[in-house]
Design a protein around this motif. Structure first.
Motif, short mmCIF file in Angstrom:
data_model
loop_
_atom_site.label_atom_id
_atom_site.label_comp_id
_atom_site.label_asym_id
_atom_site.label_seq_id
_atom_site.Cartn_x
_atom_site.Cartn_y
_atom_site.Cartn_z
N ALA A 1 0.83 -1.21 0.00
CA ALA A 1 0.00 0.00 0.00
C ALA A 1 0.87 1.25 0.00
O ALA A 1 0.56 2.23 -0.69
N VAL A 2 1.94 1.24 0.76
CA VAL A 2 2.86 2.38 0.78
C VAL A 2 3.51 2.56 -0.59
O VAL A 2 3.65 3.68 -1.09
N LYS A 3 3.90 1.46 -1.22
CA LYS A 3 4.51 1.54 -2.55
C LYS A 3 3.49 2.02 -3.59
O LYS A 3 3.85 2.75 -4.51
N LEU A 4 2.24 1.61 -3.45
CA LEU A 4 1.20 2.12 -4.34
C LEU A 4 1.09 3.63 -4.18
O LEU A 4 1.02 4.36 -5.17
N ARG A 5 1.09 4.08 -2.97
CA ARG A 5 0.99 5.52 -2.70
C ARG A 5 2.16 6.28 -3.32
O ARG A 5 2.03 7.45 -3.69
N GLY B 1 3.38 5.52 -6.12
CA GLY B 1 3.21 5.48 -7.57
C GLY B 1 3.79 4.26 -8.24
O GLY B 1 4.05 4.27 -9.45
N ARG B 2 3.98 3.18 -7.51
CA ARG B 2 4.55 1.96 -8.08
C ARG B 2 3.44 1.09 -8.67
O ARG B 2 2.56 0.62 -7.94
N ASN B 3 3.49 0.87 -9.96
CA ASN B 3 2.48 0.07 -10.64
C ASN B 3 2.53 -1.39 -10.19
O ASN B 3 1.49 -2.04 -10.06
N TRP B 4 3.72 -1.92 -9.94
CA TRP B 4 3.84 -3.32 -9.52
C TRP B 4 3.08 -3.54 -8.21
O TRP B 4 2.49 -4.60 -8.00
N ALA B 5 3.08 -2.55 -7.32
CA ALA B 5 2.36 -2.67 -6.05
C ALA B 5 0.85 -2.71 -6.30
O ALA B 5 0.13 -3.47 -5.66
N ARG B 6 0.39 -1.91 -7.26
CA ARG B 6 -1.03 -1.92 -7.62
C ARG B 6 -1.42 -3.30 -8.15
O ARG B 6 -2.48 -3.83 -7.81
N ILE B 7 -0.56 -3.90 -8.95
CA ILE B 7 -0.84 -5.22 -9.51
C ILE B 7 -0.85 -6.28 -8.41
O ILE B 7 -1.76 -7.12 -8.34
N VAL B 8 0.13 -6.23 -7.51
CA VAL B 8 0.19 -7.21 -6.41
C VAL B 8 -1.05 -7.08 -5.53
O VAL B 8 -1.67 -8.09 -5.16
N LEU B 9 -1.43 -5.86 -5.19
CA LEU B 9 -2.62 -5.66 -4.36
C LEU B 9 -3.88 -6.13 -5.07
O LEU B 9 -4.79 -6.69 -4.43
#
Length: 165
Positions: free
Chosen positions: A99-103, A105-113
């Motif tokens: 969630a912190v990585k998504l915040r 702006g990391r696209n990979w974090a959005r995909i993992v979540l």
């Protein structure tokens, strides 16, 4: 029907500038972060509620006809509960990291979540005996996924990727 010009635009070629200024984070990303944070907190609470099921777990072990002594049943119950809580905390910490990585702006974090949320939804739909708190956690995660894929969020992630290059 609204025109696509109504959507906020983030520069496609963003440079950090002399002070390292970052692309402004849209409210949809902040909302997704808080939704995932809520899902994490709810999951931790759910993991801690497992501790209230000690007697139920011990009874299940006794009924399994394994020939365990009372002391062995007590030890096995303790080990199972501690393992469940440790696993819940590790998963929650990873979820928080994503969630912190998504915040950021990391696209990979959005995909993992998104994948983790899809697995959570599938688990509930498969009838794994989810509780109301499990459904609440899943709902918060689904809201986070939806917010993270809105146009403003996608533009932010694209702009953040451009800044890192």
């Amino acid at each position: 029907m609204s025109d696509s010009t109504d959507l906020p635009r983030f520069p496609q070629d963003v440079s950090p500038g002399p002070a390292g200024a970052a692309t402004p984070r849209p409210g949809t990303i902040n909302g997704a972060f808080w939704a995932f944070l809520a899902a994490t907190v709810i999951s931790i609470v759910s993991g801690l509620l497992v501790l209230t099921q000690r007697d139920t777990l011990a009874d299940a072990l006794r009924k399994s006809d394994t020939g365990l002594t009372a002391q062995q049943v007590d030890q096995a119950t303790t080990v199972a509960l501690v393992a469940a809580v440790v696993i819940a905390v590790i998963i929650a910490l990873l979820y928080l990291l994503f969630a912190v990585k998504l915040r950021a702006g990391r696209n990979w974090a959005r995909i993992v979540l998104t994948v983790l949320t899809a697995l959570q939804v599938l688990s509930l739909l498969a009838g794994s005996g989810g509780s109301w708190i499990g459904y609440l956690s899943c709902l918060a995660a689904v809201i986070g996924v939806v917010l993270s894929f809105l146009p403003e969020s996608s533009a932010y992630i694209t702009a953040a990727r451009t800044v890192r290059r």
